[in-house]
Design a protein around this motif. Structure first.
Motif, PDB file in Angstrom:
ATOM      1  N   SER A   1       0.822  -1.203   0.000  1.00 27.28           N
ATOM      2  CA  SER A   1       0.000   0.000   0.000  1.00 27.28           C
ATOM      3  C   SER A   1       0.859   1.257   0.000  1.00 27.28           C
ATOM      4  CB  SER A   1      -0.928   0.019   1.222  1.00 27.28           C
ATOM      5  OG  SER A   1      -1.966  -0.920   1.059  1.00 27.28           O
TER       6      SER A   1
ATOM      7  N   SER B   1      -7.257  -0.726  -2.377  1.00 28.88           N
ATOM      8  CA  SER B   1      -6.721   0.049  -1.258  1.00 28.88           C
ATOM      9  C   SER B   1      -7.861   0.849  -0.644  1.00 28.88           C
ATOM     10  CB  SER B   1      -5.603   0.980  -1.740  1.00 28.88           C
ATOM     11  OG  SER B   1      -4.491   0.233  -2.187  1.00 28.88           O
TER      12      SER B   1
ATOM     13  N   VAL C   1      -7.082  -3.054   3.447  1.00 25.74           N
ATOM     14  CA  VAL C   1      -7.041  -3.507   2.061  1.00 25.74           C
ATOM     15  C   VAL C   1      -8.130  -4.555   1.866  1.00 25.74           C
ATOM     16  CG1 VAL C   1      -5.674  -4.733   0.321  1.00 25.74           C
ATOM     17  CG2 VAL C   1      -4.552  -3.110   1.874  1.00 25.74           C
TER      18      VAL C   1
END
Length: 202
Positions: free
Chosen positions: A81, A114, A127
């Motif tokens: 991420s 995300s 996530v």
């Protein structure tokens, strides 16, 4: 679908027109390598990803798989991420569902959303993952050693292997772990599995 390993899943199905996110991601990967003064060969040795795959990913000729990105994140000391947030233009406090970044590993049938607003400095993030029926992804290392993960299955069934122990999770089940070594995510049912992954950096 057979189990997808990091080595087997390096390259997708040939050349395709690059997506905008792949172009920005490739550029960022090239920047990270240049910042460290590494050649493609040096990065290949450190990551275990072939020099050819690294070169094609940096030029956005291919979209790197989840396993390849995981290896590069481990080398660069980032979660996935964090890496993906670095290709966004401006961090936001609120991200609407329609604007949440979605990334696909076409080779393995994995879709990653995300959920958390992107920010490179975040320690915690949410996530959403989706694995197609039969999908099977193995990671040979965590992106950050000691990474804390909470995996909450929303739909379907997930088989999660950690330290050679397989945990089968049904809808509503949650598994908490710290990741120090290899892990494996496998869709354990006949339909897609959808899960929420909460990640906390040490």
């Amino acid at each position: 679908m057979k189990r997808t390993t990091a080595v087997e899943a390096e390259v997708g199905d040939g050349y395709r027109s690059p997506d905008d996110v792949d172009v920005r991601l490739g550029s960022r990967l090239a920047e990270l390598r240049a910042e460290r003064g590494w050649s493609l060969g040096e990065l290949a040795e450190r990551s275990g990803v072939s020099r050819s795959t690294l070169s094609r990913a940096e030029r956005a000729e291919i979209s790197p798989t989840a396993a390849v990105l995981n290896r590069l994140c481990a080398v660069y000391g980032r979660t996935m991420s964090q890496l993906l947030s670095e290709v966004e233009s401006e961090p936001a406090l609120l991200v609407r569902a329609a604007d949440q970044q979605v990334w696909q590993d076409r080779a393995s049938g994995f879709v990653r959303r995300s959920v958390s607003p992107p920010h490179a400095g975040l320690r915690g993030e949410l996530v959403e993952g989706r694995l197609a029926a039969g999908a099977d992804i193995a990671y040979d290392r965590p992106p950050v050693p000691g990474l804390e993960q909470h995996i909450w299955v929303l739909e379907g069934a997930l088989a999660m292997t950690v330290q050679d122990v397989e945990h089968r999770l049904e809808a509503g089940d949650c598994l908490r772990l710290r990741v120090w070594g290899p892990t494996r995510f496998r869709c354990a049912g006949g339909e897609d599995v959808r899960y929420l992954l909460a990640v906390v950096r040490p």
